[in-house]
Design a protein around this motif. Structure first.
Motif, PDB file in Angstrom:
ATOM      1  N   LYS A   1    -102.596  70.876  -2.442  1.00  0.00           N
ATOM      2  CA  LYS A   1    -101.207  71.185  -2.099  1.00  0.00           C
ATOM      3  C   LYS A   1    -100.265  70.781  -3.239  1.00  0.00           C
ATOM      4  N   LYS A   2    -100.510  69.640  -3.855  1.00  0.00           N
ATOM      5  CA  LYS A   2     -99.668  69.185  -4.966  1.00  0.00           C
ATOM      6  C   LYS A   2     -99.794  70.109  -6.182  1.00  0.00           C
ATOM      7  N   ARG A   3    -100.993  70.615  -6.423  1.00  0.00           N
ATOM      8  CA  ARG A   3    -101.201  71.526  -7.559  1.00  0.00           C
ATOM      9  C   ARG A   3    -100.592  72.901  -7.304  1.00  0.00           C
ATOM     10  N   HIS A   4    -100.574  73.344  -6.066  1.00  0.00           N
ATOM     11  CA  HIS A   4    -100.108  74.688  -5.705  1.00  0.00           C
ATOM     12  C   HIS A   4     -99.153  74.609  -4.508  1.00  0.00           C
ATOM     13  N   PRO A   5     -97.998  73.954  -4.659  1.00  0.00           N
ATOM     14  CA  PRO A   5     -97.124  73.709  -3.503  1.00  0.00           C
ATOM     15  C   PRO A   5     -96.578  74.968  -2.832  1.00  0.00           C
ATOM     16  N   ASP A   6     -96.488  76.062  -3.571  1.00  0.00           N
ATOM     17  CA  ASP A   6     -95.932  77.293  -2.992  1.00  0.00           C
ATOM     18  C   ASP A   6     -96.986  78.213  -2.400  1.00  0.00           C
ATOM     19  N   ARG A   7     -98.268  77.883  -2.622  1.00  0.00           N
ATOM     20  CA  ARG A   7     -99.323  78.787  -2.156  1.00  0.00           C
ATOM     21  C   ARG A   7    -100.362  78.105  -1.274  1.00  0.00           C
ATOM     22  N   VAL A   8    -100.153  76.846  -0.969  1.00  0.00           N
ATOM     23  CA  VAL A   8    -101.058  76.103  -0.085  1.00  0.00           C
ATOM     24  C   VAL A   8    -100.227  75.535   1.068  1.00  0.00           C
ATOM     25  N   PHE A   9    -100.705  75.753   2.289  1.00  0.00           N
ATOM     26  CA  PHE A   9    -100.005  75.313   3.492  1.00  0.00           C
ATOM     27  C   PHE A   9    -100.958  74.494   4.351  1.00  0.00           C
ATOM     28  N   LEU A  10    -100.554  73.277   4.670  1.00  0.00           N
ATOM     29  CA  LEU A  10    -101.380  72.373   5.466  1.00  0.00           C
ATOM     30  C   LEU A  10    -100.702  72.167   6.817  1.00  0.00           C
ATOM     31  N   LEU A  11    -101.290  72.713   7.852  1.00  0.00           N
ATOM     32  CA  LEU A  11    -100.769  72.558   9.206  1.00  0.00           C
ATOM     33  C   LEU A  11    -101.371  71.314   9.844  1.00  0.00           C
ATOM     34  N   VAL A  12    -100.654  70.728  10.763  1.00  0.00           N
ATOM     35  CA  VAL A  12    -101.108  69.520  11.443  1.00  0.00           C
ATOM     36  C   VAL A  12    -101.638  69.911  12.814  1.00  0.00           C
ATOM     37  N   GLY A  13    -102.851  69.462  13.116  1.00  0.00           N
ATOM     38  CA  GLY A  13    -103.458  69.735  14.411  1.00  0.00           C
ATOM     39  C   GLY A  13    -103.296  68.565  15.362  1.00  0.00           C
ATOM     40  N   ASN A  14    -103.728  68.752  16.589  1.00  0.00           N
ATOM     41  CA  ASN A  14    -103.584  67.697  17.596  1.00  0.00           C
ATOM     42  C   ASN A  14    -104.350  66.433  17.223  1.00  0.00           C
ATOM     43  N   ARG A  15    -105.515  66.572  16.624  1.00  0.00           N
ATOM     44  CA  ARG A  15    -106.273  65.383  16.231  1.00  0.00           C
ATOM     45  C   ARG A  15    -105.575  64.643  15.090  1.00  0.00           C
ATOM     46  N   ASP A  16    -104.953  65.389  14.195  1.00  0.00           N
ATOM     47  CA  ASP A  16    -104.201  64.773  13.108  1.00  0.00           C
ATOM     48  C   ASP A  16    -102.996  64.016  13.667  1.00  0.00           C
ATOM     49  N   LEU A  17    -102.290  64.632  14.608  1.00  0.00           N
ATOM     50  CA  LEU A  17    -101.123  63.981  15.212  1.00  0.00           C
ATOM     51  C   LEU A  17    -101.515  62.699  15.939  1.00  0.00           C
ATOM     52  N   ASN A  18    -102.658  62.732  16.606  1.00  0.00           N
ATOM     53  CA  ASN A  18    -103.113  61.532  17.313  1.00  0.00           C
ATOM     54  C   ASN A  18    -103.310  60.371  16.342  1.00  0.00           C
ATOM     55  N   LYS A  19    -103.833  60.655  15.144  1.00  0.00           N
ATOM     56  CA  LYS A  19    -104.033  59.594  14.154  1.00  0.00           C
ATOM     57  C   LYS A  19    -102.695  59.124  13.589  1.00  0.00           C
ATOM     58  N   LEU A  20    -101.747  60.026  13.404  1.00  0.00           N
ATOM     59  CA  LEU A  20    -100.440  59.653  12.860  1.00  0.00           C
ATOM     60  C   LEU A  20     -99.664  58.753  13.823  1.00  0.00           C
ATOM     61  N   ARG A  21     -99.946  58.860  15.116  1.00  0.00           N
ATOM     62  CA  ARG A  21     -99.263  58.030  16.109  1.00  0.00           C
ATOM     63  C   ARG A  21     -99.553  56.548  15.908  1.00  0.00           C
ATOM     64  N   PHE A  22    -100.718  56.214  15.333  1.00  0.00           N
ATOM     65  CA  PHE A  22    -101.103  54.812  15.198  1.00  0.00           C
ATOM     66  C   PHE A  22    -100.053  53.984  14.457  1.00  0.00           C
ATOM     67  N   SER A  23     -99.470  54.525  13.395  1.00  0.00           N
ATOM     68  CA  SER A  23     -98.517  53.739  12.607  1.00  0.00           C
ATOM     69  C   SER A  23     -97.315  53.322  13.447  1.00  0.00           C
ATOM     70  N   ALA A  24     -96.916  54.151  14.388  1.00  0.00           N
ATOM     71  CA  ALA A  24     -95.799  53.788  15.266  1.00  0.00           C
ATOM     72  C   ALA A  24     -96.275  52.924  16.427  1.00  0.00           C
ATOM     73  N   GLU A  25     -97.363  53.305  17.051  1.00  0.00           N
ATOM     74  CA  GLU A  25     -97.795  52.623  18.263  1.00  0.00           C
ATOM     75  C   GLU A  25     -98.410  51.259  18.000  1.00  0.00           C
ATOM     76  N   LEU A  26     -98.835  51.000  16.773  1.00  0.00           N
ATOM     77  CA  LEU A  26     -99.420  49.703  16.453  1.00  0.00           C
ATOM     78  C   LEU A  26     -98.466  48.832  15.643  1.00  0.00           C
ATOM     79  N   SER A  27     -97.199  49.211  15.592  1.00  0.00           N
ATOM     80  CA  SER A  27     -96.209  48.399  14.890  1.00  0.00           C
ATOM     81  C   SER A  27     -96.044  47.070  15.624  1.00  0.00           C
ATOM     82  N   ASP A  28     -95.530  46.074  14.922  1.00  0.00           N
ATOM     83  CA  ASP A  28     -95.323  44.759  15.540  1.00  0.00           C
ATOM     84  C   ASP A  28     -94.427  44.860  16.768  1.00  0.00           C
ATOM     85  N   ALA A  29     -93.356  45.645  16.666  1.00  0.00           N
ATOM     86  CA  ALA A  29     -92.422  45.782  17.784  1.00  0.00           C
ATOM     87  C   ALA A  29     -93.094  46.437  18.982  1.00  0.00           C
ATOM     88  N   ASP A  30     -93.905  47.454  18.723  1.00  0.00           N
ATOM     89  CA  ASP A  30     -94.572  48.146  19.828  1.00  0.00           C
ATOM     90  C   ASP A  30     -95.641  47.261  20.462  1.00  0.00           C
TER      91      ASP A  30
END
Length: 147
Positions: A79-108
């Motif tokens: 994507k960095k080499r070809h930013p205008d011709r490469v598209f990376l979509l986020v799937g449900n499994r990817d979103l589930n992993k991204l939630r960890f940074s918020a849900e495992l924060s000290d405050a949470d």
């Protein structure tokens, strides 16, 4: 003027780097090119074959396979080499992993268990307390934790 192009698409590789390598070997859009340097991404980098190539990754890059990190690095570098011709979509499994940074924060993590809402996308999902109690009950652990 020639407006022809080639579009590559793959989805749900879920960390199976070997499967992705086989996909690339058969692709008329992507290729692995040998690198001169020897960094931690390996000896090859992912490239578009030529200027007429476009690529879409349809999501679920990580999950079950042993190549999650290598696959993520290869796709982000592409994507960095070809930013205008490469598209990376986020799937449900990817979103589930991204939630960890918020849900495992000290405050949470400091929230009382009964303040943690069940998943919004499943109206029948139990609360966290109910779920953990059912797991402990199945394993015969409720007596040990005072339940």
């Amino acid at each position: 003027m020639d407006h022809s192009f080639r579009l590559g698409y793959v989805t749900d590789v879920e960390g199976n780097y070997e499967y992705f390598q086989k996909f690339v070997a058969r692709s008329n859009v992507l290729e692995f090119v040998h690198k001169d340097d020897d960094d931690d991404d390996g000896r090859y980098e992912l490239r578009l074959r030529d200027e007429r190539c476009w690529f879409v990754y349809g999501g679920d890059v990580v999950d079950k396979g042993p190549g999650d990190i290598r696959l993520c690095r290869a796709l982000v570098a592409l994507k960095k080499r070809h930013p205008d011709r490469v598209f990376l979509l986020v799937g449900n499994r990817d979103l589930n992993k991204l939630r960890f940074s918020a849900e495992l924060s000290d405050a949470d993590m400091a929230r009382p268990i009964d303040e943690i809402a069940p998943p919004h996308w499943d109206p029948n999902a139990p609360t966290l307390r109910t779920y953990l109690e059912s797991v402990c009950r199945k394993k015969g652990m409720l007596d040990a934790v005072g339940g």
